[in-house]
Write a protein that holds these residues in place. Structure first.
Motif, short mmCIF file in Angstrom:
data_model
loop_
_atom_site.label_atom_id
_atom_site.label_comp_id
_atom_site.label_asym_id
_atom_site.label_seq_id
_atom_site.Cartn_x
_atom_site.Cartn_y
_atom_site.Cartn_z
N GLN A 133 -3.76 9.72 2.11
CA GLN A 133 -3.28 8.97 3.26
C GLN A 133 -2.15 8.07 2.80
O GLN A 133 -2.34 7.21 1.94
CB GLN A 133 -4.42 8.15 3.87
N ILE A 134 -0.96 8.31 3.35
CA ILE A 134 0.20 7.49 3.02
C ILE A 134 0.71 6.93 4.33
O ILE A 134 1.31 7.65 5.13
CB ILE A 134 1.29 8.31 2.32
N GLY A 135 0.44 5.65 4.56
CA GLY A 135 0.79 5.06 5.85
C GLY A 135 0.04 5.81 6.93
O GLY A 135 -1.18 5.95 6.89
N LYS A 136 0.77 6.34 7.91
CA LYS A 136 0.11 7.07 8.99
C LYS A 136 -0.04 8.56 8.65
O LYS A 136 -0.68 9.31 9.39
CB LYS A 136 0.93 6.92 10.29
N ARG A 137 0.64 8.99 7.58
CA ARG A 137 0.57 10.41 7.24
C ARG A 137 -0.73 10.75 6.52
O ARG A 137 -1.16 10.00 5.64
CB ARG A 137 1.77 10.81 6.39
N GLN A 138 -1.33 11.85 6.90
CA GLN A 138 -2.60 12.25 6.31
C GLN A 138 -2.56 13.70 5.88
O GLN A 138 -2.02 14.54 6.58
CB GLN A 138 -3.72 12.09 7.36
N ASN B 177 0.84 -1.20 0.00
CA ASN B 177 0.00 0.00 0.00
C ASN B 177 0.87 1.24 0.00
O ASN B 177 1.51 1.58 0.98
CB ASN B 177 -0.91 -0.02 1.23
N LYS B 178 0.90 1.92 -1.13
CA LYS B 178 1.71 3.13 -1.22
C LYS B 178 0.90 4.36 -0.87
O LYS B 178 1.38 5.49 -1.00
CB LYS B 178 2.26 3.26 -2.64
N GLY B 179 -0.35 4.18 -0.49
CA GLY B 179 -1.18 5.32 -0.13
C GLY B 179 -2.43 5.38 -0.97
O GLY B 179 -2.51 4.77 -2.02
N THR B 180 -3.40 6.11 -0.46
CA THR B 180 -4.64 6.29 -1.22
C THR B 180 -4.99 7.77 -1.22
O THR B 180 -4.61 8.52 -0.33
CB THR B 180 -5.80 5.51 -0.59
#
Lengths: 445, 445
Positions: free
Chosen positions: A369-374, A354-357
């Motif tokens: 959202q990339i990992g925990k970063r929003q 998962n590279k982010g959505t």
């Protein structure tokens, strides 16, 4: 006679196309079967549905993409059934044998058993869907301009989007941009800014694939675009002139002529067909079960990738229906086939990275959202723009789209807002004699 | 209550739009009625039909064009009849009164009494026509790729263009470019270069609105693009799988699955309607007679401009159906109406100023005639490109189209070659049991 193993891929979407491309150096013969002659960049379909881009901006002929790949042939045909025992596909007008089959036929929308809603609430999966939605949106404004009755005019200018997922939010956000900017000065009798845009979502949050905090921020942002967000709300009925919905025991009837469906998806019916041919059962949404190598359970020479298969992540949750998932699966299957043909042994089980959505939520606003970063807002939108441009340029060599976007953004222009699809103007009928549903809230016991 | 005279213009093509725009400073209220929500730049329609441009590239929403013109209102509606005694238009879903009426509803194609050919030989007048032709062209190549029978494959790769006027020549020229360049390396079983492209023209020359010497040079150029030019040839029958034609007493049957109609035009049926309402007769092609002021004969408050009217030049010959004619007429009528409203007296009779005519005949080749000066070839094509870019940019503020063209030209790309219009693939049926018409020449007594 060609003695290379014959790999047949059904579906030229993200999964199927990736599989075909990644087999280019393998000692196999590839046939990509699709019932359309183009690959569709679905993440931007909502831009066609709202007149920002033309169909050709997001669709590229499969033959053009695969032109230089000598071991690959494109076939425009409709698959109707599977004859697994004989390694054979049944086409609408012929048949095709394979050594290895990759089913990547994608998904369609689901009305959860209420197929009678389809007529009144088109979903957004194909170019045909997109031009139909475009037609309905702009015809509604045209009809409102001509409508003398205030109640009927209000109904014409009410847009209900069912489903608060990425598609629904993108459609609603763009509708708001159309009403507030694009059409702002185009009419004489109506103010497009008065359009009422509603998102109806059954769950507690819109964009509920994202973390709750981010969903919350997105909802706030969406409301700033003058979009009503109705969560915890169920749709009970959709007709030509109203939507009946209920929330916390209260039923509301909203008169509207334009309902867009962004709520449910189900696997392409070919999933069920293949499952039946393999003696398997699909899940409720028609997904075919696959093992950790994306093989259809019990069939080493049949793979299923993308939205047509159920694939679970490490926590046992199904992977989301994203282009990234389909592409990674398509690539994985290609590598697996290549390894088996080359005799270099079985590959590792499939694992999604998962590279982010990300999703846009309106003019110059998106959530990422990339990992925990929003991120939520303008920076997220720039990121969204950058990633999608990169993807589409990479895929389709489409530099023009960049100009089109820059132009649209600078001028609030939606130059593709054509009402097409019927050579004669389709008159939105006024139900003059039917009692005009005033919006009313009634207690439901 | 608005007491300005109400000018109703029917049709948002070149004539009607020009009339509306040129009335912007007059003390009148203008309503432009069209059954589409866009103005179509028809001279480039063949580019859409062949996948070079998208519909939105050549169609601009009328509301966007007229947004800033406060005295003009756009109405999306279908006119069905005229009530001349009461100065009233009958719409499909209402009515509309006028003080002055301008009919600018244009033309449609004519099959000269053989309407049963329409199904097999679509003409090119609307965006719907263009996407239908695009669908047929590219589907024919797709079907040929899958066709094992050499005779049937040959029929699928035979394209017959009926009519050697500008539309027919432009279509044939672009077909040749598609076959020779665009699709050159896209297929595995067929060579698109083997496509047979024929122009069938009843007159002694193609492009016979031009001087004979220029027509001759154009025909030579067209043949260089591997297009067969059959002049002096009549079409006797068009069916799903062949065209029967005769030339100098010889009848030939050409098996083909794709016939394009560029032969005849007739006025929009509204011409006949208005003529009947005014107690007049149209000519055979349905044109309504107008006087030297472009007034429908006997009706000072009704004008007809463009392809729907018969207007004779000084030599008594009817003016050609060109955008330039329609625009000059639309502007003239606007000035006449303005003068009458302002009470500054009657204007001079209408006079067409021929600034030249031009048509493309293939990749980087065109014919241009300006007065006695004639050009054929690359320079003419540059001139054509320059003039059309100027016109379309002026009309539609479409800088993008320049990039698209430059891109297409440099790369031989036709990125808009989508087969759309039906969500399911349309299988070109093989008439397996019907005896395959071998091409044969028979004596006709």
């Amino acid at each position: 006679m060609n003695t290379q193993p014959h790999v047949v891929i059904v579906g030229g979407g993200f999964g199927g196309l990736q599989a075909a491309k990644q087999l280019r150096k393998s000692n196999v013969r590839v046939t990509l079967v699709d019932r359309h002659n183009y690959h569709l960049f679905q993440p931007l379909l909502y831009q066609v549905a709202t007149g920002g881009l033309s169909p050709a901006n997001i669709a590229t002929p499969l033959r053009a993409i695969l032109r230089k790949q000598a071991n690959c042939q494109v076939l425009l045909a409709e698959v109707t059934d599977f004859d697994v025992a004989n390694n054979r596909l049944v086409l609408a007008d012929g048949e095709l044998t394979y050594d290895t089959l990759v089913l990547a036929a994608g998904a369609t929308h689901s009305y959860f058993g209420n197929d009678q809603w389809a007529e009144f609430a088109p979903g957004l999966k194909t170019l045909g869907d997109a031009t139909e939605i475009r037609r309905r949106i702009y015809l509604a404004f045209e009809a409102a301009e001509r409508e003398p009755d205030p109640e009927a005019r209000k109904a014409l200018m009410t847009f209900v989007v069912v489903g608060g997922g990425p598609t629904g939010v993108e459609l609603a956000g763009t509708l708001s941009e159309i009403a507030e900017h694009t059409l702002a000065r185009d009419f004489r009798n109506i103010r497009p800014q008065d359009a009422r845009i509603m998102i109806i979502e059954g769950a507690p949050h819109v964009l509920n694939h994202y973390d709750e905090a981010l969903s919350q921020r997105a909802a706030d942002k969406i409301r700033q675009f003058h979009i009503e967000v109705h969560t915890h709300t169920r749709v009970n009925e959709i007709t030509a002139d109203h939507v009946r919905m209920s929330s916390e025991g209260c039923e509301t009837i909203v008169p509207t002529r334009t309902v867009l469906w962004g709520a449910g998806v189900q696997a392409n019916p070919l999933g069920k067909r293949l499952a039946a041919a393999c003696g398997l059962e699909t899940d409720r949404a028609g997904h075919i079960p696959v093992d950790e190598f994306l093989n259809v359970v019990g069939h080493k020479n049949i793979f299923a990738v993308g939205d047509i298969a159920t694939c679970l992540d490490e926590e046992g949750k199904p992977l989301p229906g994203l282009a990234a998932v389909a592409m990674q699966q398509g690539g994985y299957v290609a590598d697996t086939i290549a390894a088996r043909v080359a005799g270099t042994g079985q590959s590792e089980p499939f694992k999604y990275h998962n590279k982010g959505t990300m999703a846009t939520i309106g003019r110059a606003a998106a959530v990422v959202q990339i990992g925990k970063r929003q991120f939520c807002g303008f920076f997220a939108w720039l990121l969204w723009l950058f990633v999608h441009l990169l993807l589409i340029v990479q895929f389709q060599n489409r530099v023009l789209i960049l100009f089109q976007w820059a132009w649209n953004y600078a001028t609030f222009n939606r130059s593709a807002r054509l009402i097409t699809g019927d050579d004669h103007v389709v008159i939105v009928r006024r139900t003059k004699n039917s009692d005009p549903h005033a919006e009313k809230t009634v207690e439901v016991s």
